[in-house]
Design a protein around this motif. Sequence first.
Motif, PDB file in Angstrom:
ATOM      1  N   TYR B  43     -72.161 -71.733 -79.712  1.00 57.72           N
ATOM      2  CA  TYR B  43     -71.731 -71.731 -81.264  1.00 57.72           C
ATOM      3  C   TYR B  43     -71.313 -73.102 -81.255  1.00 57.72           C
ATOM      4  O   TYR B  43     -71.773 -73.544 -82.527  1.00 57.72           O
ATOM      5  CB  TYR B  43     -70.335 -70.973 -81.363  1.00 57.72           C
ATOM      6  CG  TYR B  43     -70.769 -69.531 -81.516  1.00 57.72           C
ATOM      7  CD1 TYR B  43     -70.993 -69.072 -82.882  1.00 57.72           C
ATOM      8  CD2 TYR B  43     -70.364 -68.497 -80.522  1.00 57.72           C
ATOM      9  CE1 TYR B  43     -71.125 -67.541 -83.019  1.00 57.72           C
ATOM     10  CE2 TYR B  43     -70.662 -67.130 -80.659  1.00 57.72           C
ATOM     11  CZ  TYR B  43     -71.150 -66.637 -82.061  1.00 57.72           C
ATOM     12  OH  TYR B  43     -71.329 -65.354 -82.489  1.00 57.72           O
ATOM     13  N   THR B  49     -70.362 -72.475 -87.311  1.00 54.71           N
ATOM     14  CA  THR B  49     -68.913 -72.815 -87.741  1.00 54.71           C
ATOM     15  C   THR B  49     -68.490 -72.284 -88.879  1.00 54.71           C
ATOM     16  O   THR B  49     -69.505 -71.826 -89.627  1.00 54.71           O
ATOM     17  CB  THR B  49     -68.520 -74.396 -87.324  1.00 54.71           C
ATOM     18  OG1 THR B  49     -69.286 -74.936 -88.492  1.00 54.71           O
ATOM     19  CG2 THR B  49     -68.815 -74.791 -86.151  1.00 54.71           C
ATOM     20  N   ILE B  63     -66.004 -69.126 -84.554  1.00 54.51           N
ATOM     21  CA  ILE B  63     -65.466 -67.717 -84.461  1.00 54.51           C
ATOM     22  C   ILE B  63     -65.299 -67.155 -83.158  1.00 54.51           C
ATOM     23  O   ILE B  63     -66.228 -67.544 -82.359  1.00 54.51           O
ATOM     24  CB  ILE B  63     -66.186 -66.895 -85.860  1.00 54.51           C
ATOM     25  CG1 ILE B  63     -65.179 -65.762 -85.888  1.00 54.51           C
ATOM     26  CG2 ILE B  63     -67.459 -66.468 -84.907  1.00 54.51           C
ATOM     27  CD1 ILE B  63     -66.083 -65.143 -87.157  1.00 54.51           C
ATOM     28  N   GLY B 163     -71.235 -62.897 -92.988  1.00 57.60           N
ATOM     29  CA  GLY B 163     -71.131 -62.322 -91.787  1.00 57.60           C
ATOM     30  C   GLY B 163     -72.294 -62.051 -90.985  1.00 57.60           C
ATOM     31  O   GLY B 163     -72.289 -61.742 -89.781  1.00 57.60           O
ATOM     32  N   TYR B 166     -73.321 -64.041 -88.090  1.00 58.31           N
ATOM     33  CA  TYR B 166     -72.706 -63.684 -86.885  1.00 58.31           C
ATOM     34  C   TYR B 166     -73.030 -62.399 -86.031  1.00 58.31           C
ATOM     35  O   TYR B 166     -73.047 -62.342 -84.931  1.00 58.31           O
ATOM     36  CB  TYR B 166     -71.299 -63.532 -87.131  1.00 58.31           C
ATOM     37  CG  TYR B 166     -70.570 -65.012 -87.614  1.00 58.31           C
ATOM     38  CD1 TYR B 166     -70.645 -66.094 -86.574  1.00 58.31           C
ATOM     39  CD2 TYR B 166     -70.500 -65.251 -88.773  1.00 58.31           C
ATOM     40  CE1 TYR B 166     -69.856 -67.371 -87.008  1.00 58.31           C
ATOM     41  CE2 TYR B 166     -69.912 -66.451 -89.365  1.00 58.31           C
ATOM     42  CZ  TYR B 166     -69.869 -67.522 -88.368  1.00 58.31           C
ATOM     43  OH  TYR B 166     -69.344 -68.756 -88.827  1.00 58.31           O
ATOM     44  N   ARG B 444     -66.024 -56.806 -86.200  1.00 64.10           N
ATOM     45  CA  ARG B 444     -64.899 -57.509 -86.336  1.00 64.10           C
ATOM     46  C   ARG B 444     -64.003 -57.353 -85.420  1.00 64.10           C
ATOM     47  O   ARG B 444     -63.480 -56.091 -85.307  1.00 64.10           O
ATOM     48  CB  ARG B 444     -64.264 -57.936 -87.642  1.00 64.10           C
ATOM     49  CG  ARG B 444     -65.545 -58.749 -88.487  1.00 64.10           C
ATOM     50  CD  ARG B 444     -65.052 -58.928 -89.700  1.00 64.10           C
ATOM     51  NE  ARG B 444     -64.525 -57.966 -90.494  1.00 64.10           N
ATOM     52  CZ  ARG B 444     -63.997 -58.209 -91.531  1.00 64.10           C
ATOM     53  NH1 ARG B 444     -63.838 -59.540 -92.210  1.00 64.10           N
ATOM     54  NH2 ARG B 444     -63.404 -57.071 -92.460  1.00 64.10           N
ATOM     55  N   ASN B 455     -59.959 -60.211 -89.728  1.00 61.22           N
ATOM     56  CA  ASN B 455     -60.504 -61.513 -90.716  1.00 61.22           C
ATOM     57  C   ASN B 455     -60.599 -62.676 -89.903  1.00 61.22           C
ATOM     58  O   ASN B 455     -59.597 -63.019 -89.359  1.00 61.22           O
ATOM     59  CB  ASN B 455     -59.849 -61.603 -92.173  1.00 61.22           C
ATOM     60  CG  ASN B 455     -59.448 -60.336 -92.807  1.00 61.22           C
ATOM     61  OD1 ASN B 455     -58.759 -59.425 -92.413  1.00 61.22           O
ATOM     62  ND2 ASN B 455     -60.359 -60.418 -93.848  1.00 61.22           N
ATOM     63  N   SER B 456     -61.849 -63.135 -89.814  1.00 58.70           N
ATOM     64  CA  SER B 456     -61.856 -64.649 -89.071  1.00 58.70           C
ATOM     65  C   SER B 456     -60.969 -65.541 -89.437  1.00 58.70           C
ATOM     66  O   SER B 456     -60.590 -66.544 -88.510  1.00 58.70           O
ATOM     67  CB  SER B 456     -63.423 -64.979 -89.183  1.00 58.70           C
ATOM     68  OG  SER B 456     -63.856 -65.327 -90.687  1.00 58.70           O
ATOM     69  N   SER B 457     -60.549 -65.770 -90.822  1.00 54.56           N
ATOM     70  CA  SER B 457     -59.465 -66.422 -91.447  1.00 54.56           C
ATOM     71  C   SER B 457     -58.063 -66.253 -90.674  1.00 54.56           C
ATOM     72  O   SER B 457     -57.380 -67.277 -90.990  1.00 54.56           O
ATOM     73  CB  SER B 457     -59.356 -66.652 -92.772  1.00 54.56           C
ATOM     74  OG  SER B 457     -59.579 -65.058 -93.466  1.00 54.56           O
ATOM     75  N   GLY B 460     -59.390 -63.543 -86.205  1.00 56.74           N
ATOM     76  CA  GLY B 460     -60.246 -62.397 -85.776  1.00 56.74           C
ATOM     77  C   GLY B 460     -61.649 -62.828 -85.100  1.00 56.74           C
ATOM     78  O   GLY B 460     -61.769 -64.096 -85.403  1.00 56.74           O
ATOM     79  N   GLY B 461     -61.943 -62.088 -84.337  1.00 61.91           N
ATOM     80  CA  GLY B 461     -63.251 -62.591 -83.720  1.00 61.91           C
ATOM     81  C   GLY B 461     -64.471 -61.411 -83.993  1.00 61.91           C
ATOM     82  O   GLY B 461     -64.231 -60.547 -84.772  1.00 61.91           O
ATOM     83  N   THR B 462     -65.574 -61.704 -83.317  1.00 64.82           N
ATOM     84  CA  THR B 462     -66.660 -60.831 -83.516  1.00 64.82           C
ATOM     85  C   THR B 462     -67.310 -60.136 -82.167  1.00 64.82           C
ATOM     86  O   THR B 462     -66.930 -60.930 -80.952  1.00 64.82           O
ATOM     87  CB  THR B 462     -67.820 -61.469 -84.159  1.00 64.82           C
ATOM     88  OG1 THR B 462     -68.429 -62.212 -83.338  1.00 64.82           O
ATOM     89  CG2 THR B 462     -67.399 -62.164 -85.454  1.00 64.82           C
TER      90      THR B 462
END
Lengths: 310, 470
Positions: B43, B49, B63, B163, B166, B444, B455-457, B460-462
């Motif tokens: 990444y 990013t 993320i 998303g 990702y 997520r 949420n990634s903000s 959170g991850g994926t």
Amino acid sequence: MLSRTADNLFWLSRYVERADYLARILEATSRLAMLPGAGDTAWASALITAGCYDAFKEIYGEPTTETAIEFLAFSDKNPSSIRRCLETARFNARAVRTALTVEMWETINGAWLELQKMNAKSFATGRSSQFTDWVKDISLRIDGSGHRTMLRNDAYWFTRLGFYIERADNTARILDVKYHILLPEASAVGGGIDYSQWAAILRSVNALTAYRWVYREELRPWLIADLLILKPELPRSLAACYGAIVTNLDSLSNAYGRHGKAQRVAQTIQTALQNTTIDGIFKIGLHEFLTKFIADNTKVGQAISDQYLA
Amino acid sequence: MAFNEMLGSDGGVRAPYAGVSRWLESVNLDQLDRRRAEAELFYRRGGITFAVYGDTQGEERIIPFDIIPRILAGKEWNVLAKGLEQRVKALNLYLADIYSKQESLRAGIVPEELVWQNPAFRPEVTGVAVPHGVYVHIAGVDVVRIDENDFYVLEDNARTPSGVSYMLGGREICYRLMADLYGAHNIAPIDHYPDELFSTLCSVAPQRAGESPNVVILTPGQFNSAYYEHSFLADKMGVELVEGRDLFIRDDHVYMRTTEGPKRVDVIYRRVDDDFLDPLVFRPDSMLGVPGLFNCYAKGNVALANAIGTGAADDKAIYSHMPEIVKFFLGEEPILKNVPTWCCRKPDDLAYVLEHLSELVVKEVHGSGGYGMLVGPQADKAAIADFKNRLKANPANYIAQPTLALSSCPSFVEKGIAPRHVDLRPFVLTGANGVKIVPGGLTRVAMREGSLVVNSSQGGGTKDTWVIDL
């Protein structure tokens, strides 16, 4: 392609080339500055060559090895320090990453990531050669990854044009700052200092070894000028740059089916370089010749911008 | 107790996870950690990013990627896919209706004031025909799982859902780093997503564009949090990534500035919000759009994906009416469930919500990104008191839902392997030729123990999502 994309590619290359050039100046000057009696003027001259002497003086006054290296390599206050050049290059690359190959992008982005980890200590006296080696290595990798992976289309040609326009400008500026020690009469003065100065010029364009292979004799100032201006076999000579500029502009005009001012001006400069000798240049005056060349080269850059990038 | 997707309700390993379970027993944590580090490097080097607004420290963040995939059985997916298709069809029909005949309003399916007072409703596009009646070309429908058979829609993202890069990036990492596990499964491919997206976009081009329409992606620029995704999609589709300043209008057509002169643009996949598209019609201070774009759009000279005004269908107040919307327009029972929702603009609902704040999740009607929400069971007294005041001050701005027990999946966290809560965002494409969904979507995962915010903000991850033959 989008004009903005072409513009970003063109400037991306220019900034990478400039970073590479600054690294060479730093390296050559560091060597020169260690000679007795040369240190005082060496850094001032390097700052003039890099086009940032006035900005430097305003902040630091008289240059020392430490302050000059800091300013040229790393300073945030110098918009064309090596670090800022690489950051701007990466900014441009990120704006147009779809026009770059993965290999090119990862090289540029990887360099930028490494740069984030560096600090003023990474550039301290005695370690600067590590840094300049790294910068040269980065520019080789960016150049090489582009050369090996990019499609031969307009994106590639704009990238190449950026490299060569910047390179021609850089070579001409090195010569112009040092022109007084390259005049034929200068050799009469002679001495160790001059020899080191000449060698420093050649080092800054990566041509010290090349000189020996081309001329097979000791350093003569007029031959140095001949090599850097007229020898097409030296990749940083003005003649070589213009050969490449004309070729890449021709590729563009063939692909687009249109010829413009950029092609015409570049062709004129190339023809002039082909039809002159170093004696002829000294007759006009080396300084006068270089002043005109730098202005003409800027015109080509402007014409490219007007024709394609606006 | 949340549903554990690997262990099920009776504690035995569920069939879709048989392979993962065996594999987890055979790998050691060092190995997993090495792979996690490699994924992170992938990444970082790729510049994959995102930016968190208001965060000056980390201008570009990656993320977190959890390398343990989430598994869905093919038969589970098929039901889900049917439900998604149904839901997005209804969204499109609803939008076409409120911007033309407004039959659903007259029939009382949706209270009129919810439409008129909705800031995302764009009266400017009333009566403007969109190609093939498609408003929402790209939807990102957030789905959560509660148990073996219960999938709920949490949100219909019909504006500019992000998303998908990702989703595709996660799959790429699994190819590279998880060959052992990957090879042992028969996974439905997703790599053709950019092709499907491209053909969806081409299908809505104005007729005069002919065989090969000029499709572009419009990005707000490199400071936007999803810039990576914009450039990724442009690259994978082989289309130009443009900014507003690259475009101009001449004779009601859109052109882009190229090195060979102006080139006409037929379809714009815009990742710029309605508000910023055209300063002559929407926000006059916008520098991101193109003056005059709206006019070209209204005349049918350029297609926008998604259409202008889709936000009128995906806010959290309209959400509560989706079951009726599905029934009204399609005459079908909704396949996917809706979470019971209290609309605080209704006095009775507000009273209930104020009484039960500590049990509920409260969200802003137009919020996104996990900002401005309250998770009652996890909030302290001060936060609850604060929300009470906000609710009383502006009740119509909020909805509330019961706190759902989001399902969990085995995840690789600092302490080792542990269950973490997940949701799923499948990407639903709608063009002239109907609906297409690549199997799976973006999973997520809330990497913090017990957290329900994915949420990634918000950290959170994926995960990669595998739909396997079963």
